[in-house]
Design a protein around this motif. Structure first.
Motif, PDB file in Angstrom:
ATOM      1  N   ASP A 135       0.834  -1.187   0.052  1.00 54.15           N
ATOM      2  CA  ASP A 135      -0.029  -0.042  -0.086  1.00 54.15           C
ATOM      3  C   ASP A 135       0.853   1.339   0.051  1.00 54.15           C
ATOM      4  OD1 ASP A 135      -2.343  -1.450  -0.017  1.00 54.15           O
ATOM      5  OD2 ASP A 135      -2.569  -1.093   2.145  1.00 54.15           O
ATOM      6  N   GLU A 136       0.395   2.225  -0.660  1.00 54.43           N
ATOM      7  CA  GLU A 136       1.060   3.452  -0.722  1.00 54.43           C
ATOM      8  C   GLU A 136       0.469   4.412   0.049  1.00 54.43           C
ATOM      9  OE1 GLU A 136       0.999   5.062  -4.730  1.00 54.43           O
ATOM     10  OE2 GLU A 136       2.458   3.614  -5.329  1.00 54.43           O
ATOM     11  N   VAL A 137       1.341   5.035   1.159  1.00 50.45           N
ATOM     12  CA  VAL A 137       0.460   5.704   2.325  1.00 50.45           C
ATOM     13  C   VAL A 137       1.417   7.125   2.533  1.00 50.45           C
ATOM     14  CG1 VAL A 137      -0.018   3.488   3.731  1.00 50.45           C
ATOM     15  CG2 VAL A 137       2.116   4.899   3.844  1.00 50.45           C
ATOM     16  N   PHE A 138       0.693   8.029   3.451  1.00 48.72           N
ATOM     17  CA  PHE A 138       1.252   9.373   3.773  1.00 48.72           C
ATOM     18  C   PHE A 138       0.858   9.539   5.196  1.00 48.72           C
ATOM     19  CE2 PHE A 138      -2.743  10.743   2.989  1.00 48.72           C
ATOM     20  CZ  PHE A 138      -3.023  12.272   2.659  1.00 48.72           C
ATOM     21  N   TYR A 139       1.783  10.309   6.064  1.00 45.19           N
ATOM     22  CA  TYR A 139       1.400  10.472   7.237  1.00 45.19           C
ATOM     23  C   TYR A 139       2.459  11.867   7.709  1.00 45.19           C
ATOM     24  CZ  TYR A 139       5.772   7.333   7.669  1.00 45.19           C
ATOM     25  OH  TYR A 139       6.899   6.888   7.587  1.00 45.19           O
ATOM     26  N   ALA A 140       2.143  11.939   9.288  1.00 44.30           N
ATOM     27  CA  ALA A 140       3.103  12.675   9.896  1.00 44.30           C
ATOM     28  C   ALA A 140       3.910  12.405  11.096  1.00 44.30           C
ATOM     29  CB  ALA A 140       2.288  13.969  10.232  1.00 44.30           C
ATOM     30  N   GLY A 141       3.594  11.044  11.451  1.00 47.67           N
ATOM     31  CA  GLY A 141       4.553  10.734  12.551  1.00 47.67           C
ATOM     32  C   GLY A 141       4.071  11.492  14.024  1.00 47.67           C
ATOM     33  N   THR A 142       4.923  11.346  14.656  1.00 51.62           N
ATOM     34  CA  THR A 142       5.111  12.065  16.093  1.00 51.62           C
ATOM     35  C   THR A 142       6.319  12.359  16.656  1.00 51.62           C
ATOM     36  OG1 THR A 142       4.165  11.632  18.385  1.00 51.62           O
ATOM     37  CG2 THR A 142       4.605   9.806  17.191  1.00 51.62           C
ATOM     38  N   ILE A 143       6.450  13.204  17.631  1.00 48.50           N
ATOM     39  CA  ILE A 143       7.454  13.742  18.149  1.00 48.50           C
ATOM     40  C   ILE A 143       8.103  12.596  19.100  1.00 48.50           C
ATOM     41  CG2 ILE A 143       7.303  15.917  17.609  1.00 48.50           C
ATOM     42  CD1 ILE A 143       6.257  16.633  20.539  1.00 48.50           C
ATOM     43  N   GLY A 144       7.118  11.669  19.482  1.00 41.04           N
ATOM     44  CA  GLY A 144       7.484  10.691  20.609  1.00 41.04           C
ATOM     45  C   GLY A 144       8.276   9.423  20.218  1.00 41.04           C
ATOM     46  N   ARG A 145       8.607   9.569  18.854  1.00 41.94           N
ATOM     47  CA  ARG A 145       9.395   8.271  18.227  1.00 41.94           C
ATOM     48  C   ARG A 145      10.397   8.600  17.254  1.00 41.94           C
ATOM     49  NH1 ARG A 145       4.787   3.628  16.659  1.00 41.94           N
ATOM     50  NH2 ARG A 145       6.682   2.445  16.750  1.00 41.94           N
ATOM     51  N   PRO A 146      11.309   7.860  16.861  1.00 41.33           N
ATOM     52  CA  PRO A 146      12.121   8.428  15.873  1.00 41.33           C
ATOM     53  C   PRO A 146      11.357   8.784  14.403  1.00 41.33           C
ATOM     54  CG  PRO A 146      13.003   6.102  16.762  1.00 41.33           C
ATOM     55  CD  PRO A 146      11.520   6.587  17.241  1.00 41.33           C
ATOM     56  N   GLY A 147      11.888  10.073  13.792  1.00 39.44           N
ATOM     57  CA  GLY A 147      11.501  10.564  12.783  1.00 39.44           C
ATOM     58  C   GLY A 147      11.688   9.840  11.291  1.00 39.44           C
ATOM     59  N   ALA A 148      10.848  10.326  10.286  1.00 39.12           N
ATOM     60  CA  ALA A 148      10.863  10.035   9.142  1.00 39.12           C
ATOM     61  C   ALA A 148      11.913   9.969   8.326  1.00 39.12           C
ATOM     62  CB  ALA A 148       9.453  10.182   8.486  1.00 39.12           C
ATOM     63  N   ASP A 149      12.936  10.989   8.644  1.00 35.47           N
ATOM     64  CA  ASP A 149      13.927  11.053   7.575  1.00 35.47           C
ATOM     65  C   ASP A 149      15.006   9.828   7.467  1.00 35.47           C
ATOM     66  OD1 ASP A 149      13.211  13.533   7.113  1.00 35.47           O
ATOM     67  OD2 ASP A 149      14.658  14.507   8.468  1.00 35.47           O
ATOM     68  N   GLN A 150      14.394   8.724   7.253  1.00 32.76           N
ATOM     69  CA  GLN A 150      15.179   7.537   7.446  1.00 32.76           C
ATOM     70  C   GLN A 150      14.433   6.577   6.292  1.00 32.76           C
ATOM     71  OE1 GLN A 150      14.741   4.890  10.878  1.00 32.76           O
ATOM     72  NE2 GLN A 150      13.427   6.653  11.672  1.00 32.76           N
ATOM     73  N   ARG A 151      15.184   5.624   5.684  1.00 33.70           N
ATOM     74  CA  ARG A 151      14.869   4.631   4.449  1.00 33.70           C
ATOM     75  C   ARG A 151      13.831   4.117   4.907  1.00 33.70           C
ATOM     76  NH1 ARG A 151      13.027   4.056   0.329  1.00 33.70           N
ATOM     77  NH2 ARG A 151      13.931   3.094  -1.558  1.00 33.70           N
ATOM     78  N   ARG A 152      13.683   3.238   6.137  1.00 38.30           N
ATOM     79  CA  ARG A 152      12.777   2.326   6.494  1.00 38.30           C
ATOM     80  C   ARG A 152      12.064   3.064   7.792  1.00 38.30           C
ATOM     81  NH1 ARG A 152      16.151  -0.315   3.350  1.00 38.30           N
ATOM     82  NH2 ARG A 152      15.228  -1.419   1.676  1.00 38.30           N
ATOM     83  N   HIS A 153      10.966   3.270   8.125  1.00 38.83           N
ATOM     84  CA  HIS A 153      10.492   3.923   8.954  1.00 38.83           C
ATOM     85  C   HIS A 153       9.124   3.082   9.782  1.00 38.83           C
ATOM     86  CE1 HIS A 153       8.238   7.646  10.837  1.00 38.83           C
ATOM     87  NE2 HIS A 153       9.358   7.236  11.694  1.00 38.83           N
ATOM     88  N   VAL A 154       9.173   3.170  11.142  1.00 37.38           N
ATOM     89  CA  VAL A 154       8.169   2.386  11.785  1.00 37.38           C
ATOM     90  C   VAL A 154       7.113   3.574  12.437  1.00 37.38           C
ATOM     91  CG1 VAL A 154       7.422   1.190  13.778  1.00 37.38           C
ATOM     92  CG2 VAL A 154       9.447   0.538  12.419  1.00 37.38           C
ATOM     93  N   VAL A 155       5.782   3.292  12.127  1.00 41.75           N
ATOM     94  CA  VAL A 155       4.826   4.495  12.508  1.00 41.75           C
ATOM     95  C   VAL A 155       3.545   3.698  12.685  1.00 41.75           C
ATOM     96  CG1 VAL A 155       3.999   4.620   9.966  1.00 41.75           C
ATOM     97  CG2 VAL A 155       3.687   6.694  11.561  1.00 41.75           C
ATOM     98  N   ASP A 156       2.733   4.394  13.692  1.00 40.52           N
ATOM     99  CA  ASP A 156       1.483   3.558  13.922  1.00 40.52           C
ATOM    100  C   ASP A 156       0.370   3.860  13.026  1.00 40.52           C
ATOM    101  OD1 ASP A 156      -1.353   3.546  15.078  1.00 40.52           O
ATOM    102  OD2 ASP A 156      -0.044   3.485  17.071  1.00 40.52           O
ATOM    103  N   SER A 157      -0.181   2.802  12.483  1.00 40.23           N
ATOM    104  CA  SER A 157      -0.980   2.778  11.298  1.00 40.23           C
ATOM    105  C   SER A 157      -2.098   3.682  11.615  1.00 40.23           C
ATOM    106  CB  SER A 157      -1.446   1.272  11.180  1.00 40.23           C
ATOM    107  OG  SER A 157      -2.349   0.756  12.279  1.00 40.23           O
ATOM    108  N   ARG A 158      -2.692   4.036  12.789  1.00 45.18           N
ATOM    109  CA  ARG A 158      -3.902   4.621  13.150  1.00 45.18           C
ATOM    110  C   ARG A 158      -3.771   6.123  12.778  1.00 45.18           C
ATOM    111  NH1 ARG A 158      -4.452   2.215  19.045  1.00 45.18           N
ATOM    112  NH2 ARG A 158      -2.257   2.587  18.989  1.00 45.18           N
TER     113      ARG A 158
END
Length: 343
Positions: A86-109
């Protein structure tokens, strides 16, 4: 242990310092039950990135970045919103490592489907600002398609303002929007996004706004509230409302005489506090994607840099830090050799 290329900082340095942002290989976070592993294709830079890099200790190596667009590669055990591919877009959170990385973990919700009509780069311009604008208009000011009145958008040429104007144009047909801009180029930009009137925030705001709304505006969205409370107390009608996204002021007592309501908006609150309605960010991002794909909202990306690297991210930080950007700066593609050069 799986690792990935990441850009972050170890020390709070001026953006002109080559070590202000650096590339490292960093461990990929383990997937929680609601998490996605996303292969990041594009990111954008927001003022919060600049503030963190300049002021918040890294305590090791801190990875920045919130806005991202990419492809789901793996999902947690409780994920039912997305599947690999799936192709997705999101804004993440300041409570976890940021998205400036090749592979990133983010809460699906807090993730939405990427608009099908946008590239990854153009999609990455939208999530953080769209969430902020949406929560400000609908969760804080409680506007609906039946709402009628006047909305003043202070900081209309920035990322949040640029998407807020479009959301208001698309979903609030009876709301008159006054936008602030500082020159003809910026005035033209906000008009193209749906502003009904434009005022110069470097001139007398009170005189200009009251000439357009003699009884005062009903609502104010502000990205620049420091030192403006006395002005807002004059231009907002009795029982009006203000929603702010910046850090000041702390004293809003001049608003009391008119019973004006003051709201704070922080789009990270839901993921930080793990609120019961976290999934609302997933839902609103899907709605934004629908609005994009139907032609009612367009990307606010105005400059694209490539590849995603320490050097291009420093350039983007410097542009955002200067405070003169219109819309959003996005970055796409990865320099796959960067990590080996910076170990």
């Amino acid at each position: 242990m799986t690792t990935t290329i990441a850009v972050g900082y170890e020390k709070n340095l001026p953006v002109t310092d080559p070590d202000a942002l650096i590339t490292r290989e960093t461990p990929v976070s383990e997937l929680g039950p609601y998490d996605l592993l996303v292969e990041v294709e594009a990111v954008s830079v927001n003022p919060v990135d600049v503030k963190l890099r300049a002021n918040v200790p890294a305590r090791g190596f801190a990875v920045l970045g919130f806005d991202a667009a990419g492809i789901v590669r793996d999902v947690g055990s409780n994920v039912d919103l997305f599947a690999p591919g799936d192709e997705v877009f999101y804004a993440g959170t300041i409570g976890r490592p940021g998205a400036d990385q090749r592979r990133h973990v983010v809460d699906s919700r807090i993730v939405g489907r990427k608009p099908a009509t946008l590239s990854f780069a153009d999609a990455a311009a939208l999530p953080l600002t769209a969430i902020t604008a949406w929560e400000a208009l609908f969760d804080k000011l409680h506007l609906t398609e039946r709402s009628a009145g006047t909305l003043l958008v202070v900081g209309a040429t920035g990322g949040v303002g640029s998407i807020m104007l479009q959301v208001a144009e698309a979903l609030l047909p009876h709301v008159i929007v006054i936008a602030t801009a500082s020159d003809d180029e910026r005035a033209s930009w906000v008009r193209s996004l749906g502003a009904d009137h434009v005022v110069d925030h470097h001139a007398d705001l009170t005189e200009q706004v009251l000439a357009l709304a003699p009884d005062g505006v009903d609502w104010v969205f502000t990205a620049h509230s420091q030192g403006q409370i006395e002005t807002y107390a004059q231009i907002v009608r009795p029982f009006g409302q203000i929603v702010a996204i910046d850090d000041g002021p702390r004293d809003v007592s001049p608003l009391k005489g008119r019973s004006i309501t003051w709201h704070w908006e922080l789009m990270f609150t839901r993921p930080l506090e793990q609120t019961a309605d976290m999934i609302e960010q997933h839902r609103l991002l899907n709605t934004v994607a629908d609005l994009v794909d139907s032609g009612r909202i367009r990307t606010t990306a105005t400059r694209t840099l490539t590849p995603i690297s320490a050097a291009t991210l420093r350039e983007a930080h410097e542009l955002v830090e200067a405070g003169r950007t219109v819309g959003k700066i996005v970055l796409h593609g990865w320099d796959e050799n960067a990590a080996a050069q910076n170990r």
